[in-house]
Every structure is written in structure tokens, then in C-alpha cells.
Design a protein around this motif. Structure first.
Motif, mmCIF file in Angstrom:
data_model
loop_
_atom_site.group_PDB
_atom_site.id
_atom_site.type_symbol
_atom_site.label_atom_id
_atom_site.label_comp_id
_atom_site.label_asym_id
_atom_site.label_seq_id
_atom_site.Cartn_x
_atom_site.Cartn_y
_atom_site.Cartn_z
ATOM 1 N N PRO A 107 0.834 -1.204 0.000
ATOM 2 C CA PRO A 107 0.000 0.000 0.000
ATOM 3 C C PRO A 107 0.870 1.256 0.000
ATOM 4 C CG PRO A 107 -0.632 -1.470 1.776
ATOM 5 C CD PRO A 107 0.617 -2.023 1.171
ATOM 6 N N PRO A 108 0.381 2.311 -0.618
ATOM 7 C CA PRO A 108 1.160 3.553 -0.617
ATOM 8 C C PRO A 108 1.167 4.174 0.782
ATOM 9 C CG PRO A 108 -0.999 3.955 -1.562
ATOM 10 C CD PRO A 108 -0.892 2.472 -1.308
ATOM 11 N N PRO A 109 2.200 4.943 1.105
ATOM 12 C CA PRO A 109 2.187 5.652 2.387
ATOM 13 C C PRO A 109 1.061 6.678 2.376
ATOM 14 C CG PRO A 109 4.044 6.362 1.037
ATOM 15 C CD PRO A 109 3.396 5.223 0.317
ATOM 16 N N SER A 110 0.578 7.029 3.533
ATOM 17 C CA SER A 110 -0.568 7.956 3.607
ATOM 18 C C SER A 110 -0.276 9.276 2.903
ATOM 19 C CB SER A 110 -0.989 8.190 5.058
ATOM 20 O OG SER A 110 0.094 8.722 5.786
ATOM 21 N N SER A 111 0.979 9.700 2.875
ATOM 22 C CA SER A 111 1.323 10.957 2.220
ATOM 23 C C SER A 111 1.186 10.879 0.697
ATOM 24 C CB SER A 111 2.746 11.375 2.585
ATOM 25 O OG SER A 111 3.663 10.394 2.138
ATOM 26 N N ALA A 112 1.164 9.661 0.148
ATOM 27 C CA ALA A 112 1.084 9.492 -1.300
ATOM 28 C C ALA A 112 -0.336 9.177 -1.776
ATOM 29 C CB ALA A 112 2.026 8.383 -1.740
ATOM 30 N N ARG A 113 -1.278 9.096 -0.868
ATOM 31 C CA ARG A 113 -2.653 8.769 -1.243
ATOM 32 C C ARG A 113 -3.338 9.955 -1.906
ATOM 33 N NH1 ARG A 113 -4.210 5.903 4.443
ATOM 34 N NH2 ARG A 113 -2.753 4.198 4.251
ATOM 35 N N ASP A 114 -4.189 9.652 -2.860
ATOM 36 C CA ASP A 114 -4.983 10.672 -3.543
ATOM 37 C C ASP A 114 -6.130 11.059 -2.619
ATOM 38 O OD1 ASP A 114 -6.896 12.065 -5.054
ATOM 39 O OD2 ASP A 114 -6.638 10.790 -6.818
ATOM 40 N N PRO A 115 -6.146 12.305 -2.106
ATOM 41 C CA PRO A 115 -7.190 12.683 -1.143
ATOM 42 C C PRO A 115 -8.593 12.631 -1.734
ATOM 43 C CG PRO A 115 -5.707 14.544 -1.597
ATOM 44 C CD PRO A 115 -5.182 13.365 -2.331
ATOM 45 N N GLN A 116 -8.741 12.949 -3.011
ATOM 46 C CA GLN A 116 -10.063 12.906 -3.631
ATOM 47 C C GLN A 116 -10.558 11.462 -3.741
ATOM 48 O OE1 GLN A 116 -10.405 14.311 -7.716
ATOM 49 N NE2 GLN A 116 -12.437 15.101 -7.275
ATOM 50 N N ALA A 117 -9.679 10.562 -4.142
ATOM 51 C CA ALA A 117 -10.046 9.149 -4.240
ATOM 52 C C ALA A 117 -10.358 8.581 -2.860
ATOM 53 C CB ALA A 117 -8.927 8.363 -4.911
ATOM 54 N N GLN A 118 -9.556 8.962 -1.879
ATOM 55 C CA GLN A 118 -9.769 8.481 -0.514
ATOM 56 C C GLN A 118 -11.113 8.961 0.031
ATOM 57 O OE1 GLN A 118 -7.611 6.324 0.798
ATOM 58 N NE2 GLN A 118 -8.850 6.075 2.632
ATOM 59 N N ALA A 119 -11.428 10.231 -0.184
ATOM 60 C CA ALA A 119 -12.701 10.780 0.299
ATOM 61 C C ALA A 119 -13.879 10.091 -0.387
ATOM 62 C CB ALA A 119 -12.744 12.291 0.061
ATOM 63 N N LEU A 120 -13.751 9.842 -1.689
ATOM 64 C CA LEU A 120 -14.808 9.149 -2.428
ATOM 65 C C LEU A 120 -15.006 7.747 -1.866
ATOM 66 C CD1 LEU A 120 -16.795 8.803 -4.761
ATOM 67 C CD2 LEU A 120 -14.838 8.288 -6.241
ATOM 68 N N MET A 121 -13.922 7.031 -1.620
ATOM 69 C CA MET A 121 -14.042 5.675 -1.080
ATOM 70 C C MET A 121 -14.673 5.685 0.301
ATOM 71 S SD MET A 121 -13.585 2.639 -2.147
ATOM 72 C CE MET A 121 -14.825 1.735 -1.224
ATOM 73 N N GLU A 122 -14.333 6.656 1.118
ATOM 74 C CA GLU A 122 -14.930 6.742 2.454
ATOM 75 C C GLU A 122 -16.434 7.003 2.369
ATOM 76 O OE1 GLU A 122 -12.454 9.542 4.574
ATOM 77 O OE2 GLU A 122 -10.731 8.195 4.431
ATOM 78 N N ARG A 123 -16.862 7.842 1.425
ATOM 79 C CA ARG A 123 -18.300 8.089 1.240
ATOM 80 C C ARG A 123 -19.005 6.814 0.792
ATOM 81 N NH1 ARG A 123 -16.344 12.841 -1.090
ATOM 82 N NH2 ARG A 123 -16.711 12.071 -3.221
#
Length: 129
Positions: A107-123
Motif C-alpha cells: 500500500p502507498p504511504p498515507s502521504s502518497a494517497r490521492d485525497p479525492q479518491a480516498q474521500a470518495l471511497m470513504e463516502r
């Protein structure tokens, strides 16, 4: 002619561990309509992952501010983070290779995560437990 689907490494790609494969499409899109059967077949071929079809116009609250420019667009997430967000050729072999590749990578480190993709997945996870 469609490429045959290869088998996934079921030990690492496991829906019970939180892997999701989300197709973001629109009902008016002919490519999406054609791809839905392929996507459904992929879901049956890979029961170890949770496959979800999201019409971004019918479910605007899930899409949020995401601007989908090319259909189909896929969002793939492991238990902790979104690993892929982007358009994908609507062929089973392409999706299979992508899933195999993601499941074999760290998995990528948290600093390398796409915030938009992460927010979409959380929704999506919150709306579809």
C-alpha cells in the motif's frame, strides 16, 4: 474478442479484508451500458472482492465534487486506502491485470494517497456498509 479473465491471488485480494472495486458510470453512457455485463461477470469471477456499480448521476451525493471525464472510471480500494481512481479500458483482461498488480504491491504511504479518491471511497463505504 474479449480477453479471458485470469485468476486473482485470492490470498491477498480479499473482500473480507476490505477490497472494493467500484465502477463509476452514467446511465446515458453507451460504453457503460456495454461494460456493465463485463463488470458483472468480473464480479462473479472474483467473489473475493466487493464489486459495486455506481451511477454518478443517480447517486450524486456519493460522487461529490469528482469530475468524471471518461467512462468507465474505476475506483479500487484496499482495506485502508484508495489504490486506483481513473478510466479503464472496458475489457476484463485489463481489469484483471490491474487487480493482480494492485494486490501484489505494498500500500502507498498515507502521504502518497490521492485525497479525492480516498474521500470518495470513504463516502462509498459509509453509504454501502
Amino acid at each position: 474478442m474479449q480477453e479471458p479473465a485470469a485468476s486473482l491471488d485470492t490470498a491477498s485480494f480479499d473482500a473480507t479484508q476490505g477490497w472494493w472495486v467500484v465502477c463509476l458510470c452514467a446511465g446515458w453512457c453507451g460504453v457503460c451500458r456495454d461494460y456493465q455485463g463485463v463488470f458483472d461477470a468480473m464480479a462473479k469471477a472474483h467473489p473475493q472482492a466487493r464489486f459495486l456499480w455506481v451511477d454518478i448521476e443517480d447517486e450524486e451525493d456519493l460522487a461529490g465534487d469528482l469530475d468524471v471525464e471518461t467512462f468507465p472510471t474505476l475506483l479500487i480500494s484496499d482495506p485502508d486506502s484508495a489504490r486506483f481512481l481513473g478510466p479503464l479500458l472496458p475489457q476484463p483482461g485489463v481489469l484483471t491485470r490491474l487487480l493482480d498488480s494492485l494486490s501484489s504491491q505494498s500500500p502507498p504511504p498515507s502521504s502518497a494517497r490521492d485525497p479525492q479518491a480516498q474521500a470518495l471511497m470513504e463516502r462509498i463505504r459509509a453509504a454501502r456498509p
